[in-house]
Design a protein around this motif. Structure first.
Motif, PDB file in Angstrom:
ATOM      1  N   VAL A 135       0.841  -1.205   0.000  1.00 38.39           N
ATOM      2  CA  VAL A 135       0.000   0.000   0.000  1.00 38.39           C
ATOM      3  C   VAL A 135       0.875   1.254   0.000  1.00 38.39           C
ATOM      4  O   VAL A 135       0.646   2.202  -0.757  1.00 38.39           O
ATOM      5  CB  VAL A 135      -0.941   0.010   1.220  1.00 38.39           C
ATOM      6  CG1 VAL A 135      -1.633   1.370   1.366  1.00 38.39           C
ATOM      7  CG2 VAL A 135      -1.996  -1.088   1.088  1.00 38.39           C
ATOM      8  N   PHE A 136       1.888   1.231   0.835  1.00 38.61           N
ATOM      9  CA  PHE A 136       2.769   2.394   0.949  1.00 38.61           C
ATOM     10  C   PHE A 136       3.521   2.645  -0.355  1.00 38.61           C
ATOM     11  O   PHE A 136       3.612   3.781  -0.837  1.00 38.61           O
ATOM     12  CB  PHE A 136       3.762   2.172   2.089  1.00 38.61           C
ATOM     13  CG  PHE A 136       4.301   3.442   2.684  1.00 38.61           C
ATOM     14  CD1 PHE A 136       3.624   4.095   3.695  1.00 38.61           C
ATOM     15  CD2 PHE A 136       5.473   4.012   2.207  1.00 38.61           C
ATOM     16  CE1 PHE A 136       4.116   5.269   4.239  1.00 38.61           C
ATOM     17  CE2 PHE A 136       5.975   5.180   2.738  1.00 38.61           C
ATOM     18  CZ  PHE A 136       5.284   5.813   3.766  1.00 38.61           C
ATOM     19  N   PHE A 137       4.032   1.576  -0.964  1.00 37.15           N
ATOM     20  CA  PHE A 137       4.779   1.719  -2.215  1.00 37.15           C
ATOM     21  C   PHE A 137       3.858   2.156  -3.355  1.00 37.15           C
ATOM     22  O   PHE A 137       4.257   2.949  -4.217  1.00 37.15           O
ATOM     23  CB  PHE A 137       5.470   0.408  -2.573  1.00 37.15           C
ATOM     24  CG  PHE A 137       6.469  -0.048  -1.549  1.00 37.15           C
ATOM     25  CD1 PHE A 137       7.199   0.865  -0.802  1.00 37.15           C
ATOM     26  CD2 PHE A 137       6.687  -1.396  -1.322  1.00 37.15           C
ATOM     27  CE1 PHE A 137       8.122   0.448   0.155  1.00 37.15           C
ATOM     28  CE2 PHE A 137       7.609  -1.821  -0.379  1.00 37.15           C
ATOM     29  CZ  PHE A 137       8.319  -0.902   0.368  1.00 37.15           C
ATOM     30  N   PHE A 138       2.634   1.645  -3.368  1.00 31.74           N
ATOM     31  CA  PHE A 138       1.676   2.069  -4.392  1.00 31.74           C
ATOM     32  C   PHE A 138       1.375   3.560  -4.264  1.00 31.74           C
ATOM     33  O   PHE A 138       1.215   4.259  -5.267  1.00 31.74           O
ATOM     34  CB  PHE A 138       0.383   1.266  -4.275  1.00 31.74           C
ATOM     35  CG  PHE A 138       0.443  -0.090  -4.928  1.00 31.74           C
ATOM     36  CD1 PHE A 138       1.604  -0.538  -5.526  1.00 31.74           C
ATOM     37  CD2 PHE A 138      -0.669  -0.914  -4.965  1.00 31.74           C
ATOM     38  CE1 PHE A 138       1.675  -1.784  -6.134  1.00 31.74           C
ATOM     39  CE2 PHE A 138      -0.621  -2.159  -5.573  1.00 31.74           C
ATOM     40  CZ  PHE A 138       0.555  -2.592  -6.156  1.00 31.74           C
ATOM     41  N   ALA A 139       1.264   4.024  -3.021  1.00 35.54           N
ATOM     42  CA  ALA A 139       1.024   5.447  -2.810  1.00 35.54           C
ATOM     43  C   ALA A 139       2.176   6.279  -3.364  1.00 35.54           C
ATOM     44  O   ALA A 139       1.972   7.378  -3.895  1.00 35.54           O
ATOM     45  CB  ALA A 139       0.845   5.725  -1.313  1.00 35.54           C
ATOM     46  N   ALA A 140       3.396   5.738  -3.264  1.00 39.75           N
ATOM     47  CA  ALA A 140       4.573   6.462  -3.751  1.00 39.75           C
ATOM     48  C   ALA A 140       4.619   6.517  -5.274  1.00 39.75           C
ATOM     49  O   ALA A 140       4.846   7.577  -5.867  1.00 39.75           O
ATOM     50  CB  ALA A 140       5.846   5.815  -3.211  1.00 39.75           C
ATOM     51  N   ILE A 141       4.369   5.381  -5.937  1.00 34.93           N
ATOM     52  CA  ILE A 141       4.518   5.344  -7.403  1.00 34.93           C
ATOM     53  C   ILE A 141       3.342   6.002  -8.120  1.00 34.93           C
ATOM     54  O   ILE A 141       3.461   6.375  -9.293  1.00 34.93           O
ATOM     55  CB  ILE A 141       4.706   3.902  -7.913  1.00 34.93           C
ATOM     56  CG1 ILE A 141       3.466   3.058  -7.642  1.00 34.93           C
ATOM     57  CG2 ILE A 141       5.946   3.274  -7.302  1.00 34.93           C
ATOM     58  CD1 ILE A 141       3.546   1.645  -8.224  1.00 34.93           C
ATOM     59  N   THR A 142       2.191   6.137  -7.438  1.00 35.56           N
ATOM     60  CA  THR A 142       1.020   6.755  -8.071  1.00 35.56           C
ATOM     61  C   THR A 142       0.755   8.156  -7.553  1.00 35.56           C
ATOM     62  O   THR A 142      -0.260   8.763  -7.903  1.00 35.56           O
ATOM     63  CB  THR A 142      -0.242   5.896  -7.829  1.00 35.56           C
ATOM     64  OG1 THR A 142      -0.505   5.834  -6.422  1.00 35.56           O
ATOM     65  CG2 THR A 142      -0.064   4.499  -8.380  1.00 35.56           C
ATOM     66  N   HIS A 143       1.644   8.658  -6.690  1.00 36.93           N
ATOM     67  CA  HIS A 143       1.465   9.978  -6.084  1.00 36.93           C
ATOM     68  C   HIS A 143       0.153  10.066  -5.301  1.00 36.93           C
ATOM     69  O   HIS A 143      -0.506  11.101  -5.288  1.00 36.93           O
ATOM     70  CB  HIS A 143       1.525  11.085  -7.137  1.00 36.93           C
ATOM     71  CG  HIS A 143       2.863  11.212  -7.776  1.00 36.93           C
ATOM     72  ND1 HIS A 143       3.166  12.177  -8.723  1.00 36.93           N
ATOM     73  CD2 HIS A 143       4.002  10.496  -7.624  1.00 36.93           C
ATOM     74  CE1 HIS A 143       4.417  12.053  -9.106  1.00 36.93           C
ATOM     75  NE2 HIS A 143       4.942  11.039  -8.450  1.00 36.93           N
ATOM     76  N   GLY A 144      -0.194   8.964  -4.640  1.00 34.92           N
ATOM     77  CA  GLY A 144      -1.354   8.980  -3.759  1.00 34.92           C
ATOM     78  C   GLY A 144      -2.594   8.292  -4.282  1.00 34.92           C
ATOM     79  O   GLY A 144      -3.517   8.024  -3.511  1.00 34.92           O
ATOM     80  N   ASN A 145      -2.643   7.968  -5.576  1.00 33.85           N
ATOM     81  CA  ASN A 145      -3.834   7.329  -6.147  1.00 33.85           C
ATOM     82  C   ASN A 145      -3.671   5.805  -6.080  1.00 33.85           C
ATOM     83  O   ASN A 145      -3.401   5.138  -7.079  1.00 33.85           O
ATOM     84  CB  ASN A 145      -4.049   7.786  -7.587  1.00 33.85           C
ATOM     85  CG  ASN A 145      -5.391   7.333  -8.140  1.00 33.85           C
ATOM     86  OD1 ASN A 145      -6.196   6.729  -7.438  1.00 33.85           O
ATOM     87  ND2 ASN A 145      -5.636   7.637  -9.395  1.00 33.85           N
ATOM     88  N   ILE A 146      -3.851   5.245  -4.877  1.00 34.88           N
ATOM     89  CA  ILE A 146      -3.628   3.817  -4.658  1.00 34.88           C
ATOM     90  C   ILE A 146      -4.578   2.985  -5.501  1.00 34.88           C
ATOM     91  O   ILE A 146      -4.208   1.919  -6.016  1.00 34.88           O
ATOM     92  CB  ILE A 146      -3.796   3.482  -3.164  1.00 34.88           C
ATOM     93  CG1 ILE A 146      -2.787   4.283  -2.339  1.00 34.88           C
ATOM     94  CG2 ILE A 146      -3.612   1.991  -2.919  1.00 34.88           C
ATOM     95  CD1 ILE A 146      -3.001   4.176  -0.849  1.00 34.88           C
ATOM     96  N   GLY A 147      -5.809   3.442  -5.654  1.00 39.20           N
ATOM     97  CA  GLY A 147      -6.801   2.707  -6.437  1.00 39.20           C
ATOM     98  C   GLY A 147      -6.350   2.461  -7.863  1.00 39.20           C
ATOM     99  O   GLY A 147      -6.623   1.399  -8.438  1.00 39.20           O
ATOM    100  N   ALA A 148      -5.635   3.428  -8.447  1.00 32.77           N
ATOM    101  CA  ALA A 148      -5.168   3.280  -9.825  1.00 32.77           C
ATOM    102  C   ALA A 148      -4.194   2.108  -9.948  1.00 32.77           C
ATOM    103  O   ALA A 148      -4.219   1.356 -10.926  1.00 32.77           O
ATOM    104  CB  ALA A 148      -4.498   4.565 -10.296  1.00 32.77           C
ATOM    105  N   ALA A 149      -3.323   1.950  -8.956  1.00 31.49           N
ATOM    106  CA  ALA A 149      -2.360   0.848  -8.981  1.00 31.49           C
ATOM    107  C   ALA A 149      -3.050  -0.491  -8.758  1.00 31.49           C
ATOM    108  O   ALA A 149      -2.707  -1.493  -9.386  1.00 31.49           O
ATOM    109  CB  ALA A 149      -1.291   1.074  -7.917  1.00 31.49           C
ATOM    110  N   LEU A 150      -4.042  -0.508  -7.862  1.00 34.08           N
ATOM    111  CA  LEU A 150      -4.744  -1.754  -7.558  1.00 34.08           C
ATOM    112  C   LEU A 150      -5.587  -2.233  -8.738  1.00 34.08           C
ATOM    113  O   LEU A 150      -5.777  -3.436  -8.932  1.00 34.08           O
ATOM    114  CB  LEU A 150      -5.639  -1.564  -6.325  1.00 34.08           C
ATOM    115  CG  LEU A 150      -4.908  -1.367  -4.991  1.00 34.08           C
ATOM    116  CD1 LEU A 150      -5.902  -1.022  -3.892  1.00 34.08           C
ATOM    117  CD2 LEU A 150      -4.122  -2.620  -4.614  1.00 34.08           C
ATOM    118  N   GLN A 151      -6.098  -1.296  -9.530  1.00 33.42           N
ATOM    119  CA  GLN A 151      -6.976  -1.645 -10.639  1.00 33.42           C
ATOM    120  C   GLN A 151      -6.224  -1.948 -11.937  1.00 33.42           C
ATOM    121  O   GLN A 151      -6.810  -2.476 -12.880  1.00 33.42           O
ATOM    122  CB  GLN A 151      -7.975  -0.511 -10.885  1.00 33.42           C
ATOM    123  CG  GLN A 151      -8.943  -0.297  -9.733  1.00 33.42           C
ATOM    124  CD  GLN A 151      -9.713   1.005  -9.863  1.00 33.42           C
ATOM    125  OE1 GLN A 151      -9.664   1.671 -10.892  1.00 33.42           O
ATOM    126  NE2 GLN A 151     -10.423   1.382  -8.801  1.00 33.42           N
TER     127      GLN A 151
END
Length: 308
Positions: A135-151
């Motif tokens: 979750v933390f790394f996804f927040a970093a690579i997407t600049h906070g849009n965790i949902g975009a990485a999960l989808q």
């Protein structure tokens, strides 16, 4: 972003699946299959808790955005993620060899004591740690849009590949040592960490948090713009197109932290990061060599005394 998500989820999911697989395989081998369900219960609870952490994290980020402070949060996330990713690579390199022995030792103690709760909690914490890191790394690579990485396809592909590797590993059909797997993926993770560090420095310079001695060391926009917008601007201003498209630049920026016009501080930070990682690797190898050599030297000295 998708390539980053794939590598991150692959590493995190593989580590979690390997540990859970080691536990369940050991329980079957010592004829305690009845405890397997408790291990999977802990893992399932951890996955649910990780989803909750992702939702909470997104809520916090939205709150910062409402206050106009999301940029500072992004910078903090990137710097912390750089440290965590680097630590993760070194931790796995150090513990991958003894992981099986350590996990089985804990299971022995739980079985002897009949500690079902301990098994649930242990598997829960193992999987939760990987979930929270993801979750933390996804927040970093997407600049906070965790949902975009999960989808995206990257996260799903990373989990699928990790599941396949784990399956073949426990079936005994995978010939490549896991240590080699972790070395290769670790190299890519280090590249992602370096890229996040450079992006954090770039953002700090954009908002004036830190200055720059030389804002642009070089300009490679004519060769490889780092974004489609930069590609369009170059065509507009010069009447000719760069050699490579902005989509290629986005890919390299996401994976390697590429910048077509980096500042001096970004260049120093990027090179400096790899120098620090190299020094850490060589120092750890030296320490391991010393640990191995000491018993050998002691044995030779003892043999010499006996001969005399």
């Amino acid at each position: 972003m998708e390539v980053q998500a794939l590598l991150i989820t692959f590493r995190e999911a593989l580590e979690a699946l390997l540990i859970v697989g080691i536990i369940t395989s050991y329980l079957k081998r010592v004829n305690h299959r009845e405890y397997t369900k408790y291990v999977w219960l802990g893992a399932a609870l951890a996955v649910a808790a990780s989803v909750g952490v992702a939702m909470l994290f997104q809520l916090v980020f939205t709150g910062f955005a409402a206050m106009g402070s999301e940029t500072y949060l992004k910078i903090g996330i990137m710097i912390i993620s750089t440290l965590l990713l680097t630590q993760m690579v070194f931790w796995m390199a150090e513990h991958s060899r003894d992981m099986k022995k350590s996990v089985e030792g804990k299971m022995d103690r739980f079985i002897t004591a009949g500690n079902v709760a301990g098994m649930v909690i242990h598997s829960f914490l193992v999987v939760l740690r990987e979930g929270v890191e993801t979750v933390f790394f996804f927040a970093a690579i997407t600049h906070g849009n965790i949902g975009a990485a999960l989808q995206g396809w990257g996260a799903a592909t990373g989990i699928a590949v990790a599941a396949l590797v784990s399956y073949f590993f426990f079936k005994g059909t995978m010939r490549i040592p896991l240590k080699t797997f972790f070395k290769v993926t670790g190299a890519f993770i280090v590249l992602i960490a370096a890229g996040l560090l450079v992006q954090a420095i770039s953002m700090m310079q954009d908002i004036g948090l830190i200055g720059s001695v030389m804002p642009h060391v070089y300009d490679l926009t004519w060769l490889l713009p780092e974004h489609p917008i930069d590609y369009e601007h170059y065509v507009r201003d010069h009447g000719v197109a760069p050699i490579f498209s902005g989509e290629v630049g986005v890919f390299f920026k996401a994976l390697f932290g590429y910048s077509s016009m980096p500042s001096l501080e970004e260049v120093i930070a990027y090179i400096g990061y790899f120098v620090v990682v190299f020094l850490l690797v060589t120092s750890r190898r030296g320490q391991k060599s010393a640990v191995v050599e000491k018993p050998a030297i002691a044995a030779l000295e003892e043999k010499a005394k006996n001969v005399m």
